[in-house]
Write an enzyme that holds these catalytic residues in place. Structure first.
Site, PDB file in Angstrom:
ATOM      1  N   SER A 146      -0.457  -8.168   6.366  1.00  0.00           N
ATOM      2  CA  SER A 146      -0.382  -8.513   4.939  1.00  0.00           C
ATOM      3  C   SER A 146      -1.771  -8.373   4.350  1.00  0.00           C
ATOM      4  CB  SER A 146       0.095  -9.968   4.794  1.00  0.00           C
ATOM      5  OG  SER A 146      -0.065 -10.429   3.462  1.00  0.00           O
ATOM      6  N   TYR A 159       0.453 -18.944   6.997  1.00  0.00           N
ATOM      7  CA  TYR A 159       0.700 -17.511   6.810  1.00  0.00           C
ATOM      8  C   TYR A 159      -0.609 -16.725   6.908  1.00  0.00           C
ATOM      9  CZ  TYR A 159       2.854 -13.334   4.693  1.00  0.00           C
ATOM     10  OH  TYR A 159       3.323 -12.062   4.447  1.00  0.00           O
TER      11      TYR A 159
END
Ligand code: NAD
Length: 264
Positions: A146, A159
């Site tokens: 990401s 995350y």
């Protein structure tokens, strides 16, 4: 679609939805045999299997229901794929979840689940699949990280930690296999139009008392200079490039597809 992956087999985790399904479909359309994995409603899983199966020439695509929060589940999934496909030439570690909260309120069980699914499952899958790739003399490992594997945002402690871990893991594996015909790379998307990302729009609209359109542009996509969703196909095309001819020197890279996020 040119069938440049004919003869290759691929395991794509978290491929019942979103980015994983898009990658699985494009790899299948390009000639690969693909095993799906993921959770969700039975009818959605059946639809994904039928769609990817049709791209493979008919019938349902093979599917593993493994829960990737459990190391034994990851190992079983790789073994299932090796048995069903005759080997795993391409491993796409894509499954992931999200949870948003200030760090002091972040539930411990959400931390554990995100670290397990978004990061540790990549390790267990690579560990299980790499010996087969080495034995067959070719392999592609693609970790869907990401933009949050490279920079942080508040309220996403698990995350961001997991995705930074995935980028680090990618580099280590890449160094260990650098002299082999196997590569390991990470793709670092910005916000991609999928159920995982779209679910973050309404809470922002509710929080600020604004329309979902304004919440998307002025809050969710505020760090993405394009102020537009990235599409699943944009990510799938990068994955296909990494599996196709001419990509063998790309190794250990964290490839941004983020509408300019990391340039700012
Ligand atoms: P999604 O919610 O559409 O799909 C996630 C997939 O993971 C689903 O198939 C789901 O069933 C599967 N999954 C979740 N928990 C699982 C478990 N325990 N075991 C097995 N499978 C499990 O999400 P998406 O947006 O397509 O995200 C896919 C990946 O891309 C994730 O790793 C995510 O972090 C990453 N990513 C997404 C975006 C985005 O904006 N959508 C941006 C950057 C990175």
């Amino acid at each position: 679609m040119e069938r440049i992956l004919t003869g290759r087999s691929a395991l794509v985790t978290g491929s019942t939805s979103g980015i994983g399904l898009g990658i699985a479909l494009l790899l299948a359309e390009s000639g690969a045999k693909v095993m799906l994995n993921g959770m969700g409603k039975a009818e959605d899983i059946a639809a994904a299997r039928a769609k990817v199966g049709a791209a493979m020439g008919g019938g349902d695509a093979p599917y593993s229901a493994a829960d990737l929060s459990k190391p034994a589940g990851v190992r079983a999934m790789v073994a299932e794929a090796e048995a069903a496909l005759g080997g795993v030439d391409i491993l796409v570690n894509n499954a992931g979840i999200q949870f948003v909260s200030p760090v002091e309120d972040f539930p411990e069980e959400k931390w554990d689940a995100i670290i397990a699914i978004n990061m540790s499952s990549n390790f267990h899958a690579i560990r299980a699949a790499l010996p087969g790739m080495k034995a067959r003399g070719w392999g592609r490992i693609i970790n869907i990280a990401s933009a949050h594997g490279l920079v942080a945002s508040p309220y996403k402690v698990a995350y961001v930690a997991a995705k930074h871990g995935v980028v680090g893991m990618t580099k280590v594996v890449a160094l260990e296999i650098a002299e082999t015909p196997i590569t390991c790379n990470a793709i670092c998307p910005g916000f991609v139009r999928t159920p995982l990302a779209e679910a973050q729009v309404k809470p922002l609209a509710d929080k600020f008392g604004i329309s979902e359109e304004a919440a998307l542009r002025d809050h969710l996509l505020v760090k993405q200079p394009s102020r537009r969703w990235i599409e699943v196909e944009d990510i799938a095309r990068m994955a296909l490039y990494l599996c196709g001819p001419g990509s063998g020197a790309v190794n250990g890279a964290a490839l941004s597809i983020d509408g300019g996020w990391l340039a700012a």
